[in-house]
Design a protein around this motif. Structure first.
Motif, PDB file in Angstrom:
ATOM      1  N   ASP B  15       0.834  -1.215   0.000  1.00  0.00           N
ATOM      2  CA  ASP B  15       0.000   0.000   0.000  1.00  0.00           C
ATOM      3  C   ASP B  15       0.864   1.258   0.000  1.00  0.00           C
ATOM      4  O   ASP B  15       1.881   1.326   0.692  1.00  0.00           O
ATOM      5  N   ASP B  16       0.410   2.239  -0.708  1.00  0.00           N
ATOM      6  CA  ASP B  16       1.156   3.492  -0.803  1.00  0.00           C
ATOM      7  C   ASP B  16       0.954   4.356   0.449  1.00  0.00           C
ATOM      8  O   ASP B  16       0.033   4.136   1.234  1.00  0.00           O
ATOM      9  N   VAL B  17       1.830   5.299   0.627  1.00  0.00           N
ATOM     10  CA  VAL B  17       1.648   6.365   1.621  1.00  0.00           C
ATOM     11  C   VAL B  17       1.326   7.620   0.819  1.00  0.00           C
ATOM     12  O   VAL B  17       2.144   8.066   0.015  1.00  0.00           O
ATOM     13  N   SER B  18       0.149   8.160   1.022  1.00  0.00           N
ATOM     14  CA  SER B  18      -0.310   9.246   0.137  1.00  0.00           C
ATOM     15  C   SER B  18       0.527  10.515   0.307  1.00  0.00           C
ATOM     16  O   SER B  18       1.085  10.774   1.375  1.00  0.00           O
ATOM     17  N   GLU B  19       0.575  11.298  -0.746  1.00  0.00           N
ATOM     18  CA  GLU B  19       1.273  12.585  -0.680  1.00  0.00           C
ATOM     19  C   GLU B  19       0.661  13.492   0.378  1.00  0.00           C
ATOM     20  O   GLU B  19       1.360  14.232   1.060  1.00  0.00           O
ATOM     21  N   GLU B  20      -0.667  13.423   0.480  1.00  0.00           N
ATOM     22  CA  GLU B  20      -1.388  14.268   1.438  1.00  0.00           C
ATOM     23  C   GLU B  20      -0.946  13.938   2.868  1.00  0.00           C
ATOM     24  O   GLU B  20      -0.627  14.836   3.654  1.00  0.00           O
ATOM     25  N   LEU B  21      -0.935  12.640   3.189  1.00  0.00           N
ATOM     26  CA  LEU B  21      -0.540  12.242   4.542  1.00  0.00           C
ATOM     27  C   LEU B  21       0.915  12.624   4.804  1.00  0.00           C
ATOM     28  O   LEU B  21       1.245  13.203   5.848  1.00  0.00           O
ATOM     29  N   LEU B  22       1.772  12.317   3.858  1.00  0.00           N
ATOM     30  CA  LEU B  22       3.196  12.615   4.033  1.00  0.00           C
ATOM     31  C   LEU B  22       3.408  14.120   4.257  1.00  0.00           C
ATOM     32  O   LEU B  22       4.149  14.533   5.162  1.00  0.00           O
ATOM     33  N   SER B  23       2.731  14.930   3.467  1.00  0.00           N
ATOM     34  CA  SER B  23       2.895  16.376   3.595  1.00  0.00           C
ATOM     35  C   SER B  23       2.381  16.879   4.937  1.00  0.00           C
ATOM     36  O   SER B  23       2.999  17.735   5.570  1.00  0.00           O
ATOM     37  N   ARG B  24       1.247  16.343   5.360  1.00  0.00           N
ATOM     38  CA  ARG B  24       0.712  16.784   6.652  1.00  0.00           C
ATOM     39  C   ARG B  24       1.694  16.456   7.777  1.00  0.00           C
ATOM     40  O   ARG B  24       1.962  17.295   8.657  1.00  0.00           O
ATOM     41  N   LEU B  25       2.245  15.244   7.763  1.00  0.00           N
ATOM     42  CA  LEU B  25       3.153  14.827   8.836  1.00  0.00           C
ATOM     43  C   LEU B  25       4.458  15.633   8.804  1.00  0.00           C
ATOM     44  O   LEU B  25       4.980  16.025   9.848  1.00  0.00           O
ATOM     45  N   VAL B  65      15.083  -0.186   1.260  1.00  0.00           N
ATOM     46  CA  VAL B  65      15.121   0.905   0.272  1.00  0.00           C
ATOM     47  C   VAL B  65      14.246   0.561  -0.937  1.00  0.00           C
ATOM     48  O   VAL B  65      13.482   1.403  -1.423  1.00  0.00           O
ATOM     49  N   MET B  66      14.322  -0.665  -1.401  1.00  0.00           N
ATOM     50  CA  MET B  66      13.511  -1.062  -2.562  1.00  0.00           C
ATOM     51  C   MET B  66      12.066  -1.367  -2.155  1.00  0.00           C
ATOM     52  O   MET B  66      11.136  -1.153  -2.942  1.00  0.00           O
ATOM     53  N   ASN B  67      11.877  -1.879  -0.949  1.00  0.00           N
ATOM     54  CA  ASN B  67      10.547  -2.389  -0.576  1.00  0.00           C
ATOM     55  C   ASN B  67       9.621  -1.355   0.058  1.00  0.00           C
ATOM     56  O   ASN B  67       8.400  -1.530   0.032  1.00  0.00           O
ATOM     57  N   ALA B  68      10.174  -0.305   0.619  1.00  0.00           N
ATOM     58  CA  ALA B  68       9.305   0.714   1.244  1.00  0.00           C
ATOM     59  C   ALA B  68       8.691   1.583   0.149  1.00  0.00           C
ATOM     60  O   ALA B  68       9.359   1.903  -0.838  1.00  0.00           O
ATOM     61  N   PRO B  69       7.433   1.982   0.305  1.00  0.00           N
ATOM     62  CA  PRO B  69       6.849   2.879  -0.698  1.00  0.00           C
ATOM     63  C   PRO B  69       7.551   4.237  -0.757  1.00  0.00           C
ATOM     64  O   PRO B  69       7.643   4.836  -1.819  1.00  0.00           O
ATOM     65  N   VAL B  70       8.066   4.687   0.389  1.00  0.00           N
ATOM     66  CA  VAL B  70       8.690   6.009   0.440  1.00  0.00           C
ATOM     67  C   VAL B  70      10.044   5.937   1.158  1.00  0.00           C
ATOM     68  O   VAL B  70      10.154   5.317   2.215  1.00  0.00           O
ATOM     69  N   VAL B 156       9.714   4.448   4.964  1.00  0.00           N
ATOM     70  CA  VAL B 156       8.392   4.644   5.568  1.00  0.00           C
ATOM     71  C   VAL B 156       7.358   3.806   4.818  1.00  0.00           C
ATOM     72  O   VAL B 156       7.346   3.793   3.576  1.00  0.00           O
ATOM     73  N   GLY B 157       6.495   3.132   5.555  1.00  0.00           N
ATOM     74  CA  GLY B 157       5.410   2.381   4.926  1.00  0.00           C
ATOM     75  C   GLY B 157       4.485   1.798   5.981  1.00  0.00           C
ATOM     76  O   GLY B 157       4.708   1.966   7.185  1.00  0.00           O
ATOM     77  N   TRP B 158       3.447   1.119   5.515  1.00  0.00           N
ATOM     78  CA  TRP B 158       2.512   0.488   6.450  1.00  0.00           C
ATOM     79  C   TRP B 158       3.098  -0.847   6.888  1.00  0.00           C
ATOM     80  O   TRP B 158       3.489  -1.658   6.046  1.00  0.00           O
ATOM     81  N   PRO B 159       3.186  -1.094   8.196  1.00  0.00           N
ATOM     82  CA  PRO B 159       3.894  -2.271   8.716  1.00  0.00           C
ATOM     83  C   PRO B 159       3.321  -3.594   8.204  1.00  0.00           C
ATOM     84  O   PRO B 159       2.119  -3.767   8.149  1.00  0.00           O
ATOM     85  N   ASP B 160       4.223  -4.488   7.844  1.00  0.00           N
ATOM     86  CA  ASP B 160       3.838  -5.849   7.487  1.00  0.00           C
ATOM     87  C   ASP B 160       4.581  -6.848   8.382  1.00  0.00           C
ATOM     88  O   ASP B 160       4.872  -7.971   7.966  1.00  0.00           O
ATOM     89  N   GLU B 161       4.891  -6.402   9.567  1.00  0.00           N
ATOM     90  CA  GLU B 161       5.518  -7.264  10.578  1.00  0.00           C
ATOM     91  C   GLU B 161       5.327  -6.606  11.935  1.00  0.00           C
ATOM     92  O   GLU B 161       5.012  -5.408  12.011  1.00  0.00           O
TER      93      GLU B 161
END
Lengths: 244, 244
Positions: B15-25, B65-70, B156-161
Motif C-alpha cells: 500500500d502506498d503512503v499518500s502525498e497528502e498524509l506525508l505532507s501533513r506529517l 530501500v527497494m521495498n518501502a513505498p517512500v 516509511v510504509g505500512w507495517p507488514d511485521e
C-alpha cells in the motif's frame, strides 16, 4: 502528544520536576532508534544551583539555565561502549569522526524523543544551541571523559508562559521530489515572504538599523566571524575528546 | 503517540503512503525546535523505482530501500538560507563546521519529530545509518548542491511485521547526576549484562566464532578499519560541500 501545537517555553514555575517523572520520560525516550542498538549517549542532569551558575556563562547567560528546575545536557558517548569493549578484549575503533557523527545522531534522536514525551506530559522545554559554542567549557564543568561530547542542552520545567507560536517556512520550500530542485530568486522570495513580513522581524530590522531581516541574521545573530571562531574551538574540542 | 511501545519496521505492505498524509506529517514535524528558527534542513522524497535502485547500493542494499513505498533523505541545508542572504545583500558566513553541526542538529530533531508523528499514524519507519557512510554517492544521486549534506534516511510504509522490541540499557547506565560519574568494571558488567545474555546475541557470538558480543561489534559490525576509512570519506564530502 501534539507536536503541531508546541512552542518553546523559556519561563518556568518554581515547582520541581520529580526524579521519578524525569526517569520515566528518559527511559521511554530511550526507545528511540539507535545505531546498531548501541545507545551512544549519556545525559547529565543539573539541578544544583552552583552547577547551574557554572554552566550559565557557557550558555551566554540565557536566563533559562538558572530559572529552570532541571537542565539536561545530552552528550554523544562512545566512552561507555569503548570501556565495555576494553573489558571484553575487543578492539574498539571509535576514536574517529564517523563515530562522533553516529553518536551525535543517536543523541539528538534520543533528545527529541524525550522532548516530545516531556511536552506531552505538560512540561515546557527550551533547546540551548549554545551547547556546541563553547564545548570545552561544558566538558570541564561536567567532567566529560574522552569520547564524550556535549551535543545539546534542554531546560525543562512547568510552563509559566504561553507564547505565540513562531512562524515556519512553507513546506513546499523544504520538500524536494526525487531530486534536489535548486531554487530560483522567485522561490526564495516566496519562501521567506511570511518571515520577512512579520512585525516582530521588521522591528528587529529597525532597531538594528539593517536593510532587511537577512542582514540581522548575518550581521548580528550568526556572524561569519563568530561562526569561524566557534568552528575552530569545536574542532579543537573534538580532537581533545579523541574524535578527530 | 506511544514511543515506549515502538519498534523499527523493516517490512512494509505494498500500500502506498499518500502525498497528502506525508505532507501533513512533515508539516507538523516542522514545529520541532530549530536553531534561531532558521529551519536548516531539506527532505528529498524518493518514490521512483529507478531512483531507489540508484540509492540502494549506497545503503549497502538493505532491502527496505527497494521495498518501502517512500524513502526520505533528510539533509542539513544551509544552501537555501545562504541563497536568501545573497539575494538580500547579506554576508552569509555558513560555510564552516559549526554551521554544519547546527544544520545537522536541526535536521535530526525534525526527522525524529516526523518519525514519532508517522508512528502515531500507524506507519512503520526504519532509520538508515548508512546515510553518512557514502555521502558523496547520495549527494551525486540526489543532486545536492554546496552546503547541503545528507544526514539520515528513513524508509516509511505500512507495517507488514510486528517484531519483538529490542533490548535497551538500564537507564541508570545512561544517567549522570550533576557530573559525569565515570564507570568502573562492575558498572560495565551490570549495564551490559542483559544485552550479553540474550539468546540472539549469544547466537551472533557463536556464528561469528567470537569470544563475546563486544567482539562481534568491533570485529564484524563496526570495525576500526571501516570507521577510519568512512571517516575520511565523510570529511572529504564535507569539504566538497563547503562545510570544512
Amino acid at each position: 502528544m501534539d507536536i503541531k501545537n508546541r512552542r518553546t517555553i523559556r519561563k518556568y514555575k518554581t515547582d520541581d520536576v520529580s526524579e521519578e517523572l524525569l526517569s520515566r520520560l528518559l527511559d521511554e525516550a530511550a526507545r528511540a532508534a539507535t545505531m546498531g542498538n548501541m545507545q551512544l549517549y549519556s545525559v547529565v542532569v543539573t539541578r544544583d544551583k552552583e552547577m547551574k551558575h557554572r554552566l550559565s556563562p557557557l550558555h551566554f547567560n540565557q536566563p533559562m539555565v538558572m530559572n529552570a528546575p532541571v537542565v539536561l545536557t545530552f552528550c554523544a558517548d562512545f566512552h561507555r561502549f569503548t570501556y565495555w569493549c576494553h573489558q571484553r578484549n575487543a578492539d574498539a575503533g571509535y576514536d574517529n569522526f564517523l563515530s562522533f557523527i553516529n553518536a551525535a545522531s543517536d543523541t539528538l534522536l534520543f533528545t527529541q524523543a524525550f522532548t516530545t514525551l516531556a511536552e506531552t506530559e505538560g512540561l515546557g522545554t527550551c533547546y540551548l544551541g549554545t551547547t556546541v559554542y563553547q564545548p570545552q567549557g561544558i566538558i570541564d564543568v561536567l567532567g566529560l571523559p574522552r569520547l564524550v561530547f556535549p551535543i545539546t542542552t534542554i531546560t525543562v520545567g512547568w510552563p509559566d508562559e504561553m507564547p505565540e507560536q513562531t512562524d515556519r517556512l512553507p513546506l513546499a520550500g523544504l520538500l524536494h521530489k526525487e531530486k534536489y530542485h535548486d531554487y530560483v530568486a522567485d522561490d526564495i522570495d516566496r519562501i521567506y515572504a511570511l518571515k520577512e513580513s512579520l512585525p516582530e522581524n521588521q522591528h528587529f530590522v529597525a532597531i538594528n538599523q539593517k536593510e532587511n531581516l537577512a542582514q540581522v541574521f548575518t550581521d548580528c545573530r550568526y556572524t561569519r566571524r563568530d561562526n569561524e571562531f566557534l568552528s575552530t574551538g569545536m574542532l579543537e574540542a573534538l580532537k581533545q575528546q579523541g574524535f578527530l
